[in-house]
Design a protein around this motif. Structure first.
Motif, PDB file in Angstrom:
ATOM      1  N   SER A  20       0.839  -1.210   0.000  1.00  0.00           N
ATOM      2  CA  SER A  20       0.000   0.000   0.000  1.00  0.00           C
ATOM      3  C   SER A  20       0.870   1.255   0.000  1.00  0.00           C
ATOM      4  N   TRP A  21       2.016   1.189   0.703  1.00  0.00           N
ATOM      5  CA  TRP A  21       2.861   2.382   0.833  1.00  0.00           C
ATOM      6  C   TRP A  21       3.581   2.725  -0.474  1.00  0.00           C
ATOM      7  N   GLY A  22       3.632   1.776  -1.405  1.00  0.00           N
ATOM      8  CA  GLY A  22       4.224   2.053  -2.713  1.00  0.00           C
ATOM      9  C   GLY A  22       3.395   3.044  -3.525  1.00  0.00           C
ATOM     10  N   LEU A  64      -0.849  -4.203   3.814  1.00  0.00           N
ATOM     11  CA  LEU A  64      -1.158  -2.964   4.538  1.00  0.00           C
ATOM     12  C   LEU A  64      -0.092  -2.709   5.593  1.00  0.00           C
ATOM     13  N   HIS A  65       0.002  -1.463   6.018  1.00  0.00           N
ATOM     14  CA  HIS A  65       0.950  -1.063   7.050  1.00  0.00           C
ATOM     15  C   HIS A  65       0.159  -0.302   8.107  1.00  0.00           C
ATOM     16  N   ILE A  66       0.227  -0.790   9.342  1.00  0.00           N
ATOM     17  CA  ILE A  66      -0.553  -0.170  10.419  1.00  0.00           C
ATOM     18  C   ILE A  66       0.391   0.596  11.344  1.00  0.00           C
ATOM     19  N   ILE A  91      -0.281  -7.972   6.900  1.00  0.00           N
ATOM     20  CA  ILE A  91      -0.432  -6.801   7.761  1.00  0.00           C
ATOM     21  C   ILE A  91       0.961  -6.517   8.342  1.00  0.00           C
ATOM     22  N   ASN A  92       1.497  -5.347   7.997  1.00  0.00           N
ATOM     23  CA  ASN A  92       2.823  -4.949   8.489  1.00  0.00           C
ATOM     24  C   ASN A  92       2.654  -4.134   9.762  1.00  0.00           C
ATOM     25  N   ALA A  93       3.256  -4.606  10.824  1.00  0.00           N
ATOM     26  CA  ALA A  93       3.207  -3.850  12.083  1.00  0.00           C
ATOM     27  C   ALA A  93       4.204  -2.702  12.001  1.00  0.00           C
ATOM     28  N   VAL A  95       6.291  -0.551  14.673  1.00  0.00           N
ATOM     29  CA  VAL A  95       6.716  -0.164  16.024  1.00  0.00           C
ATOM     30  C   VAL A  95       8.026   0.618  15.909  1.00  0.00           C
ATOM     31  N   PHE A  96       8.033   1.532  14.932  1.00  0.00           N
ATOM     32  CA  PHE A  96       9.263   2.310  14.751  1.00  0.00           C
ATOM     33  C   PHE A  96       9.026   3.813  14.602  1.00  0.00           C
ATOM     34  N   GLN A  97       7.771   4.259  14.765  1.00  0.00           N
ATOM     35  CA  GLN A  97       7.524   5.685  14.551  1.00  0.00           C
ATOM     36  C   GLN A  97       6.846   6.332  15.745  1.00  0.00           C
ATOM     37  N   LEU A 136       1.217 -11.896   9.323  1.00  0.00           N
ATOM     38  CA  LEU A 136       1.657 -10.772  10.155  1.00  0.00           C
ATOM     39  C   LEU A 136       3.137 -10.548   9.863  1.00  0.00           C
ATOM     40  N   LYS A 137       3.443  -9.451   9.234  1.00  0.00           N
ATOM     41  CA  LYS A 137       4.849  -9.208   8.862  1.00  0.00           C
ATOM     42  C   LYS A 137       5.476  -8.307   9.911  1.00  0.00           C
ATOM     43  N   LEU A 138       6.554  -8.806  10.498  1.00  0.00           N
ATOM     44  CA  LEU A 138       7.205  -8.093  11.586  1.00  0.00           C
ATOM     45  C   LEU A 138       8.605  -7.673  11.188  1.00  0.00           C
ATOM     46  N   LEU A 178       8.841 -13.068   9.798  1.00  0.00           N
ATOM     47  CA  LEU A 178       9.829 -12.255  10.521  1.00  0.00           C
ATOM     48  C   LEU A 178      10.922 -11.788   9.562  1.00  0.00           C
ATOM     49  N   GLU A 179      11.082 -10.485   9.537  1.00  0.00           N
ATOM     50  CA  GLU A 179      12.001  -9.859   8.577  1.00  0.00           C
ATOM     51  C   GLU A 179      13.258  -9.373   9.299  1.00  0.00           C
ATOM     52  N   TYR A 180      14.391  -9.518   8.659  1.00  0.00           N
ATOM     53  CA  TYR A 180      15.656  -9.073   9.243  1.00  0.00           C
ATOM     54  C   TYR A 180      16.225  -7.912   8.447  1.00  0.00           C
ATOM     55  N   VAL A 213      12.651 -12.539   3.404  1.00  0.00           N
ATOM     56  CA  VAL A 213      13.893 -12.030   2.827  1.00  0.00           C
ATOM     57  C   VAL A 213      13.578 -10.735   2.079  1.00  0.00           C
ATOM     58  N   ASP A 214      13.976  -9.617   2.661  1.00  0.00           N
ATOM     59  CA  ASP A 214      13.884  -8.337   1.951  1.00  0.00           C
ATOM     60  C   ASP A 214      15.207  -8.179   1.220  1.00  0.00           C
ATOM     61  N   THR A 215      15.139  -8.095  -0.096  1.00  0.00           N
ATOM     62  CA  THR A 215      16.384  -8.146  -0.874  1.00  0.00           C
ATOM     63  C   THR A 215      17.300  -6.943  -0.615  1.00  0.00           C
ATOM     64  N   GLY A 216      16.765  -5.884  -0.005  1.00  0.00           N
ATOM     65  CA  GLY A 216      17.597  -4.708   0.273  1.00  0.00           C
ATOM     66  C   GLY A 216      18.258  -4.718   1.639  1.00  0.00           C
ATOM     67  N   HIS A 217      18.090  -5.797   2.400  1.00  0.00           N
ATOM     68  CA  HIS A 217      18.488  -5.780   3.809  1.00  0.00           C
ATOM     69  C   HIS A 217      19.772  -6.538   4.120  1.00  0.00           C
ATOM     70  N   HIS A 218      20.676  -6.610   3.147  1.00  0.00           N
ATOM     71  CA  HIS A 218      21.922  -7.361   3.362  1.00  0.00           C
ATOM     72  C   HIS A 218      23.129  -6.469   3.132  1.00  0.00           C
ATOM     73  N   LEU A 285       6.259  -7.101  -2.867  1.00  0.00           N
ATOM     74  CA  LEU A 285       7.146  -5.978  -3.176  1.00  0.00           C
ATOM     75  C   LEU A 285       7.197  -5.097  -1.938  1.00  0.00           C
ATOM     76  N   ASP A 286       8.358  -4.531  -1.661  1.00  0.00           N
ATOM     77  CA  ASP A 286       8.470  -3.522  -0.596  1.00  0.00           C
ATOM     78  C   ASP A 286       9.357  -2.426  -1.166  1.00  0.00           C
ATOM     79  N   GLN A 287       8.727  -1.462  -1.776  1.00  0.00           N
ATOM     80  CA  GLN A 287       9.526  -0.442  -2.437  1.00  0.00           C
ATOM     81  C   GLN A 287       8.811   0.890  -2.384  1.00  0.00           C
TER      82      GLN A 287
HETATM   83  C1  RM4 Z   1      11.507  -1.568   6.560  1.00  0.00           C
HETATM   84  C2  RM4 Z   1      11.110  -2.977   6.210  1.00  0.00           C
HETATM   85  C3  RM4 Z   1       9.648  -3.217   6.232  1.00  0.00           C
HETATM   86  C4  RM4 Z   1       8.862  -2.079   5.687  1.00  0.00           C
HETATM   87  C5  RM4 Z   1       9.348  -0.759   6.189  1.00  0.00           C
HETATM   88  C6  RM4 Z   1       8.599   0.378   5.518  1.00  0.00           C
HETATM   89  O1  RM4 Z   1      12.812  -1.306   6.153  1.00  0.00           O
HETATM   90  O2  RM4 Z   1      11.634  -3.288   4.949  1.00  0.00           O
HETATM   91  O3  RM4 Z   1       9.326  -4.377   5.513  1.00  0.00           O
HETATM   92  O4  RM4 Z   1       7.569  -2.258   6.132  1.00  0.00           O
HETATM   93  O5  RM4 Z   1      10.702  -0.610   5.970  1.00  0.00           O
END
Ligand code: RM4
Ligand code: MN
Length: 388
Positions: A20-22, A64-66, A91-93, A95-97, A136-138, A178-180, A213-218, A285-287
């Motif tokens: 959704s944020w794209g 979605l991102h909540i 559903i993306n949680a 807890v960073f803002q 639930l994507k964390l 669970l995303e790293y 696996v987020d391809t941008g996170h390595h 996609l997460d872009q």
């Molecule tokens: C993070 C991570 C998450 C995404 C947020 C916006 O870096 O990739 O998947 O929800 O950014």
């Protein structure tokens, strides 16, 4: 796989989930450039996502991102999605803002903050119940900036406790992804910095916890396809957040920076059965589209994933295995490169035409006039963006 009709069946079946944020405004820490016609609420974001699905026939799910996509009535949002031919995906949680999370969310040394963070994660499961989402994507921004700032090992314990509480709350058909991420926003330690850490937590949690696996996170040069092969073999690959990077977590269009890497990843997916729906691998996609038009950028990304998948499906696995078994290094490499160097655009055009779609999704989207229509109609209100 070299049977052409089987390749086409597999391409027709692949689903790519769009974020959704794209569709909202985004930028760097220096500047967010607003674009005309950008959605003002989650309902309008879904309407844009429906354009991507209409053009490609391959993107019926939307993550979605909540709280960015917080609404009063999630059942109504989900009904709106269904009316557009869409479903709610992960559903993306978030807890960073919040100021409370300066020193971490679920790993914060303060139990009050940890409680607040876990409550948000549980609220996200409620939203999954209301929308029919299964994932639930964390992703945790938690970590430290300086040696000695906090107890690294104790933070792992806090993370494990939080995950266990959320895991307990999951319904039978729901799971944790669970995303790293290696670094950023924390610069010394991240609490989930790599696939090994995510995997260890998921293993302890149980079968309903898998790694994203987020391809941008390595780190640059990381062999992502190795990670994919390993996780698939262990039944712990929950899905991908596809995007491209040149430097750090650039969140550029999938397949734009390094299409060969995307092919190598999809080769491991195909070879290890990851396209089969029962393995549950979500192709998300997460872009963020900071300077390019958003909907066509998402369409382009979907097409890039499809092209990488098509090439991976064209690998002559019989010839590859024979070359590998014979220890013929050059022949094995050649089989892979032959597939990669195939122009699969005509094949994908054929698959689309047979499905009643325009063979050229970008042209199909342009022909709708949606960009002009939304630019004219979506005036006033507040454009969606990070922090909405
Ligand atoms: C993070 C991570 C998450 C995404 C947020 C916006 O870096 O990739 O998947 O929800 O950014
Ligand atoms: Mn991500």
């Amino acid at each position: 796989m070299t049977d052409r009709s089987a390749v086409k069946d597999a391409l027709r079946a692949q689903r790519i989930e769009t974020p959704s944020w794209g569709y909202g405004n985004s930028g760097t820490r220096f500047k967010v450039f607003a674009q005309p016609g950008v959605p003002r609420d989650p309902f309008e974001k879904l309407a844009d996502a429906a354009q991507v699905h209409a053009a490609t026939g391959a993107a019926p799910k939307v993550s979605l991102h909540i709280p960015w996509d917080k609404v009063e009535d999630y059942a109504a949002l989900s009904a709106h999605a269904r009316g557009l031919g869409l479903e709610i995906g992960a559903i993306n949680a978030n807890v960073f803002q919040d100021d409370d999370y300066k020193l971490g969310s679920v790993t914060n040394p303060d139990p009050r903050v940890r409680r607040k963070a876990v409550d948000h994660l549980l609220e996200c499961v409620d939203i999954m119940d209301a929308t029919g989402s299964t994932d639930l994507k964390l992703w945790f921004s938690d970590g430290t900036n300086y040696p000695g700032q906090d107890d690294t090992s104790a933070r792992q314990g806090r993370l494990a406790d939080a995950l266990a509480e959320v895991y307990e709350r999951l319904g039978d058909d729901q799971r944790i992804l669970l995303e790293y991420k290696l670094f950023e926003p924390a610069f010394y330690t991240m609490d989930v910095p790599d696939w090994g850490t995510a995997y260890a937590h998921c293993l302890r949690l149980g079968p309903k916890a898998t790694v994203v696996v987020d391809t941008g996170h390595h780190a640059p040069g990381t062999n992502i396809e190795f990670i994919v092969a390993f996780l698939l073999r262990e039944g712990k690959l929950g899905g991908f957040d596809f995007n491209s990077r040149f430097y750090a977590d650039d969140d550029l269009m999938a397949g734009a920076a390094d299409p060969f890497q995307l092919f190598r990843i999809m080769h491991e997916v195909v070879k290890n059965g990851g396209l089969a729906p029962e393995t549950g691998v979500a192709f998300m996609l997460d872009q963020c589209h900071n300077i390019e038009a958003k909907i066509p950028a998402v369409i382009r990304s979907v097409m890039n994933v499809q092209e990488a998948t098509a090439k991976a499906l064209l690998v002559d696995t019989g010839a590859l295995t024979a070359a590998q078994d014979a220890g013929d290094v050059l022949a094995a490499n050649e089989v892979l490169m032959d597939a990669y160097n195939t122009d699969v655009r005509p094949l994908l055009a054929e698959v689309r035409a047979e499905a009643g779609l325009d063979p050229n999704p970008l042209a199909a989207y342009r022909a709708t006039g949606w960009a002009d229509k939304t630019a004219a109609e979506r005036v006033g209100g507040h454009q969606a963006g990070w922090g909405a």
